[in-house]
Design an enzyme around this catalytic site. Structure first.
Site, short mmCIF file in Angstrom:
data_model
loop_
_atom_site.label_atom_id
_atom_site.label_comp_id
_atom_site.label_asym_id
_atom_site.label_seq_id
_atom_site.Cartn_x
_atom_site.Cartn_y
_atom_site.Cartn_z
N GLY A 181 0.80 -1.22 0.00
CA GLY A 181 0.00 0.00 0.00
C GLY A 181 0.83 1.27 0.00
O GLY A 181 0.28 2.36 -0.05
N CYS A 182 2.14 1.13 0.04
CA CYS A 182 3.03 2.28 -0.03
C CYS A 182 3.58 2.38 -1.45
O CYS A 182 4.00 1.38 -2.02
CB CYS A 182 4.20 2.14 0.95
SG CYS A 182 3.73 2.24 2.67
N GLN A 183 3.55 3.59 -2.00
CA GLN A 183 4.09 3.78 -3.34
C GLN A 183 5.61 3.60 -3.33
O GLN A 183 6.17 3.00 -4.24
CB GLN A 183 3.72 5.17 -3.84
CG GLN A 183 3.73 5.30 -5.33
CD GLN A 183 3.08 6.59 -5.76
OE1 GLN A 183 3.19 7.62 -5.11
NE2 GLN A 183 2.40 6.54 -6.89
N SER A 184 6.27 4.11 -2.31
CA SER A 184 7.70 3.89 -2.13
C SER A 184 7.89 2.54 -1.45
O SER A 184 6.95 1.99 -0.87
CB SER A 184 8.30 4.98 -1.24
OG SER A 184 8.07 6.25 -1.76
#
Length: 138
Positions: free
Chosen positions: A50-53
């Site tokens: 769920g984290c783009q990074s």
């Protein structure tokens, strides 16, 4: 864990920043205090979905039944967010982590009003993952 300020000092330091550019720089500074993870710690099971990074968070129980955190990110501001999350949860038991209302702290920091939607989503993904992993430690 690295030498991070407690929640009161975090709030005080944030309020001393004159604008959001200074707050972002402070967040980057906080993230720089987190030690880098080893290649063995940068495993898929430690990635936060769920984290783009890319964000890796590991939890362990210490001898005082408090949860300890180590983590890293490939993005400087996001690594600062990881540090802020760790500050909120450091020195707490599993139950205290599960019960803590982080929205109060995020409101005091005005984080969600000044983060991009993808960073806000990532921040919530970190909290969710920590709580999920913490609940399995109980």
């Amino acid at each position: 864990m690295a030498s991070l300020p407690d929640t009161n000092k975090l709030l005080r330091n944030f309020s001393r920043c004159r604008n959001w550019e200074e707050r972002y720089l402070y967040m980057i500074e906080l993230g720089a205090k987190l030690p880098p993870l080893t290649d063995e710690q940068r495993q898929p099971e430690n990635l936060i979905a769920g984290c783009q990074s890319q964000v890796w968070i590991l939890l362990r129980m210490n001898h005082q039944n408090k949860v300890e955190f180590i983590g890293d990110s490939d993005a400087a501001i996001v690594k600062g967010l990881v540090a802020i999350v760790f500050i909120l949860f450091q020195g707490k038991t599993t139950q205290e982590i599960l019960d803590l209302d982080v929205t109060e702290y995020f409101g005091k920091l005005s984080l969600e009003q000044h983060l991009t939607p993808s960073r806000t989503q990532g921040l919530h993904a970190m909290i969710h993952a920590i709580r999920n992993r913490t609940s399995k430690m109980v």
